[in-house]
Design a protein around this motif. Structure first.
Motif, PDB file in Angstrom:
ATOM      1  N   SER A 431       0.823  -1.216   0.000  1.00  0.00           N
ATOM      2  CA  SER A 431       0.000   0.000   0.000  1.00  0.00           C
ATOM      3  C   SER A 431       0.856   1.264   0.000  1.00  0.00           C
ATOM      4  O   SER A 431       0.409   2.331  -0.417  1.00  0.00           O
ATOM      5  CB  SER A 431      -0.911   0.006   1.233  1.00  0.00           C
ATOM      6  OG  SER A 431      -0.122  -0.061   2.413  1.00  0.00           O
ATOM      7  N   LEU A 432       2.102   1.163   0.458  1.00  0.00           N
ATOM      8  CA  LEU A 432       2.936   2.367   0.618  1.00  0.00           C
ATOM      9  C   LEU A 432       3.259   3.033  -0.717  1.00  0.00           C
ATOM     10  O   LEU A 432       3.610   2.359  -1.685  1.00  0.00           O
ATOM     11  CB  LEU A 432       4.259   2.011   1.309  1.00  0.00           C
ATOM     12  CG  LEU A 432       4.204   1.691   2.800  1.00  0.00           C
ATOM     13  CD1 LEU A 432       5.573   1.230   3.297  1.00  0.00           C
ATOM     14  CD2 LEU A 432       3.734   2.921   3.584  1.00  0.00           C
ATOM     15  N   LYS A 433       3.139   4.364  -0.739  1.00  0.00           N
ATOM     16  CA  LYS A 433       3.492   5.121  -1.952  1.00  0.00           C
ATOM     17  C   LYS A 433       4.602   6.129  -1.694  1.00  0.00           C
ATOM     18  O   LYS A 433       5.421   6.402  -2.554  1.00  0.00           O
ATOM     19  CB  LYS A 433       2.254   5.847  -2.484  1.00  0.00           C
ATOM     20  CG  LYS A 433       1.137   4.892  -2.908  1.00  0.00           C
ATOM     21  CD  LYS A 433       0.069   5.578  -3.731  1.00  0.00           C
ATOM     22  CE  LYS A 433      -0.872   6.378  -2.856  1.00  0.00           C
ATOM     23  NZ  LYS A 433      -2.066   6.870  -3.571  1.00  0.00           N
ATOM     24  N   THR A 434       4.587   6.734  -0.503  1.00  0.00           N
ATOM     25  CA  THR A 434       5.617   7.729  -0.174  1.00  0.00           C
ATOM     26  C   THR A 434       6.071   7.497   1.265  1.00  0.00           C
ATOM     27  O   THR A 434       5.257   7.183   2.138  1.00  0.00           O
ATOM     28  CB  THR A 434       5.053   9.169  -0.286  1.00  0.00           C
ATOM     29  OG1 THR A 434       4.636   9.391  -1.632  1.00  0.00           O
ATOM     30  CG2 THR A 434       6.075  10.222   0.083  1.00  0.00           C
ATOM     31  N   LEU A 435       7.375   7.666   1.508  1.00  0.00           N
ATOM     32  CA  LEU A 435       7.928   7.566   2.857  1.00  0.00           C
ATOM     33  C   LEU A 435       8.483   8.935   3.238  1.00  0.00           C
ATOM     34  O   LEU A 435       9.155   9.576   2.427  1.00  0.00           O
ATOM     35  CB  LEU A 435       9.056   6.531   2.891  1.00  0.00           C
ATOM     36  CG  LEU A 435       8.666   5.095   2.539  1.00  0.00           C
ATOM     37  CD1 LEU A 435       9.911   4.221   2.407  1.00  0.00           C
ATOM     38  CD2 LEU A 435       7.730   4.527   3.604  1.00  0.00           C
ATOM     39  N   GLY A 436       8.218   9.369   4.452  1.00  0.00           N
ATOM     40  CA  GLY A 436       8.706  10.674   4.878  1.00  0.00           C
ATOM     41  C   GLY A 436       9.580  10.563   6.112  1.00  0.00           C
ATOM     42  O   GLY A 436       9.466   9.611   6.893  1.00  0.00           O
ATOM     43  N   SER A 437      10.461  11.550   6.273  1.00  0.00           N
ATOM     44  CA  SER A 437      11.361  11.608   7.417  1.00  0.00           C
ATOM     45  C   SER A 437      11.356  13.035   7.955  1.00  0.00           C
ATOM     46  O   SER A 437      11.315  13.994   7.182  1.00  0.00           O
ATOM     47  CB  SER A 437      12.753  11.198   6.935  1.00  0.00           C
ATOM     48  OG  SER A 437      13.727  11.559   7.878  1.00  0.00           O
ATOM     49  N   VAL A 438      11.422  13.171   9.270  1.00  0.00           N
ATOM     50  CA  VAL A 438      11.363  14.508   9.869  1.00  0.00           C
ATOM     51  C   VAL A 438      12.011  14.543  11.247  1.00  0.00           C
ATOM     52  O   VAL A 438      12.075  13.537  11.930  1.00  0.00           O
ATOM     53  CB  VAL A 438       9.897  14.992  10.017  1.00  0.00           C
ATOM     54  CG1 VAL A 438       9.089  14.074  10.923  1.00  0.00           C
ATOM     55  CG2 VAL A 438       9.825  16.426  10.533  1.00  0.00           C
ATOM     56  N   GLY A 439      12.514  15.702  11.613  1.00  0.00           N
ATOM     57  CA  GLY A 439      12.951  15.941  12.986  1.00  0.00           C
ATOM     58  C   GLY A 439      14.434  16.151  13.148  1.00  0.00           C
ATOM     59  O   GLY A 439      14.885  16.817  14.058  1.00  0.00           O
ATOM     60  N   GLU A 440      15.229  15.534  12.270  1.00  0.00           N
ATOM     61  CA  GLU A 440      16.679  15.638  12.381  1.00  0.00           C
ATOM     62  C   GLU A 440      17.261  15.149  11.058  1.00  0.00           C
ATOM     63  O   GLU A 440      16.538  14.537  10.253  1.00  0.00           O
ATOM     64  CB  GLU A 440      17.173  14.766  13.545  1.00  0.00           C
ATOM     65  CG  GLU A 440      16.571  13.389  13.453  1.00  0.00           C
ATOM     66  CD  GLU A 440      17.124  12.398  14.446  1.00  0.00           C
ATOM     67  OE1 GLU A 440      18.325  12.427  14.700  1.00  0.00           O
ATOM     68  OE2 GLU A 440      16.338  11.571  14.910  1.00  0.00           O
ATOM     69  N   PRO A 441      18.535  15.360  10.863  1.00  0.00           N
ATOM     70  CA  PRO A 441      19.126  14.862   9.615  1.00  0.00           C
ATOM     71  C   PRO A 441      19.009  13.343   9.549  1.00  0.00           C
ATOM     72  O   PRO A 441      19.166  12.662  10.560  1.00  0.00           O
ATOM     73  CB  PRO A 441      20.591  15.285   9.731  1.00  0.00           C
ATOM     74  CG  PRO A 441      20.618  16.372  10.752  1.00  0.00           C
ATOM     75  CD  PRO A 441      19.497  16.081  11.700  1.00  0.00           C
ATOM     76  N   ILE A 442      18.718  12.806   8.388  1.00  0.00           N
ATOM     77  CA  ILE A 442      18.692  11.348   8.233  1.00  0.00           C
ATOM     78  C   ILE A 442      19.987  10.933   7.533  1.00  0.00           C
ATOM     79  O   ILE A 442      20.296  11.418   6.438  1.00  0.00           O
ATOM     80  CB  ILE A 442      17.413  10.843   7.514  1.00  0.00           C
ATOM     81  CG1 ILE A 442      17.451   9.317   7.335  1.00  0.00           C
ATOM     82  CG2 ILE A 442      17.122  11.545   6.193  1.00  0.00           C
ATOM     83  CD1 ILE A 442      16.084   8.677   7.050  1.00  0.00           C
TER      84      ILE A 442
END
Ligand code: 6R9
Length: 710
Positions: A431-442
């Motif tokens: 089902s996944l289409k987009t993955l997001g990251s937030v809060g600090e450098p990845i």
């Protein structure tokens, strides 16, 4: 303004059947409590209306208008780059079109903006009126009342509860009426100290409905930290739950509130909802929330709010000991949250959006609550942790709830990576289409794993840079042209209306690429914070004084040869622990309160899972004889108790003195280099009052290293 779509169902709590009113009320109460807290049926998503509306939009415009319907009127603007240019060169037209298209107004605005960054004056759509809860609820109830608004992924795996837009509106109206009946007025500020749950969302929206501001305090904060925020916000009403449940552990939230309000003379009432069945002691100040909600109507007249009225305060750490209550207002914030939610995540109508942030942080506000609900999305409320009951929790949830966009923090990704791919591969993630990251450098390793393993190499990863202050995402790889590249670990591209600039040490704008500097914004945007509650001067000094005419983010950034942005970290004394901000001064204040401590200096150091961890250098008073190990334990627990667990120092080094300049300033730069074991670049020590202090510190640090404590 009328609430229009609210079903005119009256509540029946006061009605009696037969001759036993008590029994009826009890039956009603338990079904209401069940409806709020326990698993219920899954309501079908009503996709039809929305899908057909979208088709009309798709057929009606150019490519650009199909991508962004509000751009249909921007003659000749075609493609992402042109749209970006237009959003900057003719921001008034861009934002006016977006605001008319995305939001429902009870009184249309005529002025788009009135901003002067040099004076910290920011106003958008000022003469317009609307209600945020109507925009998030009523208008969707008009078109698709049975669409699921919330899926509450409770801590207990597999017991999720769904709430339709109609049900969420009803719950919100009951809370709104209750708050009104209990004297909460337009302009008041209600503190919400709750775990991520439907009633917390309904409480936020109920405040918005009646025109009160909310102040959500992360339920991991201690009584003292909560009290400080209640006092600063001057709240007379607090909403909480009896107990919280997270990772299988129970936390006594009501008891924490009891302790906090001891030192909050403004608090007159505390609403207590029941997350667990455990009864708690109620005082004269406390109100049984579900019971009182039963007495309320499911229709609640929304207040007409002017665009620049306050929607909420949210406290965040800065470089001084006192947290800042950042103020966000109504229309501009909601518009920006909705637009970024739609375009950064390529959210499509009917998608299930899974942001796992706690509602106590800005990410929870903008991308669990306001952005998704303004867009009529189904949004997931995640109450648990990434490793409870096992490290497959996220991906099991993705499979079960059919999540289309997953938005999480690098610290969790780094943690899960260590447990191995099998926990991910066990579950269907198609089902996944987009993955997001937030809060600090990845970091690249985490980014690659997220992309390759979690997303099976087919989902774009969006590393989104933004802050409590910015209200919504400012820099992210998307939106972009369909085949534009995404570089691992880079936020890359500014969003519409965002103009980042890098400044050199003299405060001059750096115009070339392949360069680093202080990250500032050259233009205002609707989602930015308007002030610091009760301290506009601090707002100006922190964000607008360092680079006059620009908004200063406090972060450093690198601009690549191609012109992409990469965030390098904070430039001020703020540490980012697992994506949570904490000021070094806040921790020092607490450590220094310990009677054995003479002074202290706190810095952040690189940590493989948390991103940064807390390192405290502590000077003890002369006559202290307590063993260091004991003191260390005590100091850690004091910080947990007075601020929050995440702020507690991972390492404490006791030193005889701190490296100071002759004017008495602690040289943190030197301490950082020692901790990084980068002794060759200690820099110029000649300005130190007593350079031998550094040698002692290096030695002590090496002893800690040899004891395997680092
Ligand atoms: C949304 C949020 C903001 C600070 C910010 C920066 C750091 C956030 C980042 C990032 C690198 C990213 N930060 N996103 N650093 N890359 N994608 O986290 O708000 O809690 O206010 O923290 O977090 O240092 O200044 P907030």
């Amino acid at each position: 303004m009328r609430s229009g779509a609210s079903p005119k169902r009256r509540n029946t709590a006061h009605q009696t059947v037969g001759n036993d009113p008590g029994r009826v009320a009890c039956a009603e109460l338990s079904s209401w409590v069940n409806a709020m807290w326990l698993p219920a049926k899954c309501a079908a998503a009503g996709r039809g209306v929305w899908a057909s509306r979208l088709c009309v939009l798709r057929r009606s415009g150019s490519n650009t208008a199909a991508f962004m319907p509000e751009a249909a009127g921007f003659g000749g603007v075609s493609g992402r780059a042109a749209l970006q240019d237009f959003s900057l060169s003719d921001g008034d037209s861009f934002w006016a079109a977006a605001a008319r298209h995305r939001l429902s107004w009870s009184r249309p605005f005529r002025t788009v903006r009135d901003c002067d960054l040099s004076r910290g004056r920011i106003k958008w759509f000022e003469d317009g009126e609307l209600n945020v809860s109507v925009n998030c609820l009523d208008r969707h109830v008009h078109t698709c009342p049975e669409r699921v608004a919330l899926i509450w992924e409770r801590d207990e795996r597999g017991s999720e509860v769904r709430y339709t837009y109609r049900e969420l509106l009803e719950m919100t109206c009951r809370v709104g009426n209750l708050l009104r009946r209990r004297g909460v007025k337009k302009g008041d500020c209600v503190t919400i100290y709750m775990p991520t749950c439907p009633l917390a969302v309904a409480s936020m929206l109920a405040c918005a409905r009646i025109g009160a501001a909310h102040n959500v305090v992360f339920a991991g904060f201690s009584a003292e930290a909560l009290a400080e925020r209640i006092r600063d916000a001057q709240s007379s009403t607090v909403i909480t739950v009896n107990q919280g449940v997270r990772g299988g552990k129970v936390t006594e939230l009501k008891k924490t509130v009891d302790a906090a309000v001891q030192s909050c003379p403004t608090v007159q009432q505390v609403f207590v909802a029941m997350r667990t069945e455990k009864p708690v002691t109620m005082t004269a100040r406390d109100v049984a929330m579900e019971e009182e909600m039963l007495k309320e109507d499911v229709v609640c007249e929304p207040a007409a709010m002017s665009s620049e009225d306050i929607l909420f305060l949210l406290y965040t750490s800065g470089s001084t000991g006192k947290p800042k209550g950042l103020v966000h207002t109504q229309a501009g914030y909601l518009l920006y949250a909705a637009l970024t939610h739609r375009y950064v995540f390529s959210y499509q109508d009917g998608d299930v959006f899974g942001c796992v942030a706690d509602i106590g942080w800005i990410t929870g506000h903008s991308y669990t609550v306001y952005g998704p609900l303004a867009n009529g999305a189904t949004t997931v409320l995640f109450e648990s942790t990434p490793v409870y009951p096992d490290p497959g929790r996220y991906w099991d949830m993705v499979e079960r709830l059919k999540i289309n966009q997953f938005y999480g923090a690098p610290t969790a990704i780094r943690l899960l990576l260590r447990y191995g791919d099998q926990w991910v591969n066990k579950y269907d993630r198609s089902s996944l289409k987009t993955l997001g990251s937030v809060g600090e450098p990845i970091n690249t390793e985490a980014w690659e794993w997220y992309h390759r393993v979690v997303g099976e190499g087919r989902c774009p990863v969006v590393d989104t840079w933004w802050q409590t202050e910015t209200g919504g995402i400012c820099i992210a790889p998307k939106p972009s042209e369909p085949d534009a590249e995404i570089v691992p670990g880079m936020a890359m591209r500014p969003f519409f209306g965002i103009k980042p600039v890098l400044m050199d040490a003299e405060g001059k704008v750096l115009t070339t690429n392949n360069t680093s500097g202080a990250l500032c914004m050259a233009q205002p945007w609707p989602g930015m914070a308007r002030t610091i509650h009760n301290d506009h001067q601090r707002f100006i000094e922190t964000y607008f004084r360092p680079y006059p005419g620009y908004f200063f983010t406090g972060d450093g950034a690198y601009r690549s040869k191609e012109g992409y942005y990469q965030i390098t970290g904070r430039l001020d004394d703020v540490i980012n622990v697992s994506g949570h901000r904490i000021g070094t001064a806040e921790i020092e204040d607490v450590v220094n309160q310990c009677p054995a401590v003479a002074e202290s200096a706190v810095i952040g150091y690189s940590h493989s899972i948390k991103g940064e961890a807390v390192y405290a250098f502590v000077v003890l008073k002369k006559d202290v004889n307590v063993p260091e190990a004991e003191l260390s334990k005590e100091l850690k627990s004091i910080v947990s108790e007075k601020i929050a667990k995440y702020a507690s120092p991972d390492l404490i080094q006791f030193v005889k003195r701190l490296p100071k300049t002759r004017s008495g300033k602690i040289m943190r730069r030197v301490l950082r280099k020692v901790v990084e074991s980068d002794l060759d670049s200690l820099g110029d020590l000649s300005t130190l009052d007593d350079p031998t202090a550094v040698q002692e510190i290096i030695q002590g640090h090496q002893e800690l290293l040899s004891k395997g404590q680092l």
